[in-house]
Design an enzyme around this catalytic site. Structure first.
Site, PDB file in Angstrom:
ATOM      1  N   GLU A  80      19.851  36.586  68.994  1.00 15.85           N
ATOM      2  CA  GLU A  80      19.738  37.896  68.341  1.00 15.85           C
ATOM      3  C   GLU A  80      18.899  38.848  69.187  1.00 15.85           C
ATOM      4  O   GLU A  80      17.865  38.469  69.723  1.00 15.85           O
ATOM      5  CB  GLU A  80      19.089  37.749  66.956  1.00 15.85           C
ATOM      6  CG  GLU A  80      19.923  36.949  65.973  1.00 15.85           C
ATOM      7  CD  GLU A  80      21.219  37.654  65.568  1.00 15.85           C
ATOM      8  OE1 GLU A  80      21.332  38.873  65.792  1.00 15.85           O
ATOM      9  OE2 GLU A  80      22.115  36.970  65.027  1.00 15.85           O
ATOM     10  N   CYS A 142      16.945  34.988  58.045  1.00 11.41           N
ATOM     11  CA  CYS A 142      16.881  34.824  59.497  1.00 11.41           C
ATOM     12  C   CYS A 142      16.223  36.043  60.122  1.00 11.41           C
ATOM     13  O   CYS A 142      15.304  35.928  60.940  1.00 11.41           O
ATOM     14  CB  CYS A 142      18.275  34.583  60.065  1.00 11.41           C
ATOM     15  SG  CYS A 142      18.942  32.996  59.517  1.00 11.41           S
ATOM     16  N   HIS A 166      21.271  32.538  66.200  1.00  7.84           N
ATOM     17  CA  HIS A 166      22.201  32.125  65.148  1.00  7.84           C
ATOM     18  C   HIS A 166      23.251  31.193  65.752  1.00  7.84           C
ATOM     19  O   HIS A 166      23.692  31.405  66.884  1.00  7.84           O
ATOM     20  CB  HIS A 166      22.915  33.341  64.544  1.00  7.84           C
ATOM     21  CG  HIS A 166      22.290  33.851  63.298  1.00  7.84           C
ATOM     22  ND1 HIS A 166      21.814  35.138  63.169  1.00  7.84           N
ATOM     23  CD2 HIS A 166      22.065  33.250  62.093  1.00  7.84           C
ATOM     24  CE1 HIS A 166      21.336  35.301  61.935  1.00  7.84           C
ATOM     25  NE2 HIS A 166      21.470  34.176  61.269  1.00  7.84           N
TER      26      HIS A 166
HETATM   27  N1  PCA Z   1      20.924  31.434  57.870  1.00  2.00           N
HETATM   28  C1  PCA Z   1      20.557  32.509  56.967  1.00  2.00           C
HETATM   29  C2  PCA Z   1      19.248  32.084  56.369  1.00  2.00           C
HETATM   30  C3  PCA Z   1      19.123  30.632  56.640  1.00  2.00           C
HETATM   31  C4  PCA Z   1      20.129  30.349  57.673  1.00  2.00           C
HETATM   32  O1  PCA Z   1      20.264  29.272  58.284  1.00  2.00           O
HETATM   33  C5  PCA Z   1      20.569  33.878  57.637  1.00  2.00           C
HETATM   34  O2  PCA Z   1      21.404  34.088  58.530  1.00  2.00           O
HETATM   35  O3  PCA Z   1      19.797  34.751  57.273  1.00  2.00           O
END
Ligand code: PCA
Length: 198
Positions: A80, A142, A166
């Site tokens: 990200e 996240c 992610h």
């Molecule tokens: N993904 C979520 C929260 C926990 C996770 O593994 C997110 O993308 O915010």
């Protein structure tokens, strides 16, 4: 030896498995390049997850922080670029649903990742793992955890790489909830490779 805090999350919403849980626990204690990995699993809870991350940073004093989250539906590894000062739904594991409030009332609107995200993309793709930079971590936990880490290091004038990656679903999850998926082994390998870029 340097220390790297690697966090995953517990399952949430409609996803009964979160592949980041196993990545964090299975890499705990391993040494990757210069870093000893401290793997920890965070709650999916707007009132707790950020505090948990800060407590872990204060406890372990890591030289770098890499947080991981599931992005169900994405088909590649996505470091990200940016965390924004905003909490928004859907509902967390405690039943709380925020409505666009700021994470820190007096915090800046956003922070850029301080991880080497371009090097990560290059290393991953050179090794056969599809990867691209994501320009939004969303407004859920996240983003919240990424913002907390970057805000903490900024406020304390600590120059430590910190940010968020992610990942797609694992096959284990995809057989329960049909979506693009990778083997857990490849997910782990891709995260190890990303860490070698630090
Ligand atoms: N993904 C979520 C929260 C926990 C996770 O593994 C997110 O993308 O915010």
């Amino acid at each position: 030896m340097k220390k790297l805090l690697l966090t995953g999350f517990e399952p949430f919403l409609e996803f009964p498995i979160n592949p980041t849980t196993e990545i964090a626990t299975s890499l705990h204690g391993e040494v990757i390049d210069d870093y000893q990995i401290i793997g920890e699993v965070l709650s999916v809870d707007f009132n707790q997850s950020g505090k948990q991350l800060i407590n872990l940073i204060q406890k372990h004093d890591p030289d770098a922080v890499v947080s991981l989250g599931l992005a169900g539906g994405r088909n590649c590894i996505t470091p990200e670029r940016i965390a924004i000062n905003c909490n928004d739904g859907p509902v967390d594991n405690k039943g709380h649903k925020p409505n666009g409030e700021r994470i820190f009332a007096d915090g800046p609107d956003a922070y850029f990742s301080t991880l080497p995200i371009y090097e990560m993309i290059e290393t991953l793709t050179n090794n056969g793992f599809p990867a691209k930079i994501s320009n939004t971590a969303g407004t859920y936990l996240c983003n919240n955890v990424m913002y907390h880490g970057l805000h903490y290091f900024s406020e304390n004038a600590m120059d430590r790489p910190s940010g968020f990656i992610h990942i797609p679903a694992s096959h284990d999850l995809a057989v329960k909830k049909n979506m693009p998926s990778w083997s857990q082994r490849d997910l782990i390998e891709a995260i190890k490779l990303s860490i070698t870029c630090l």
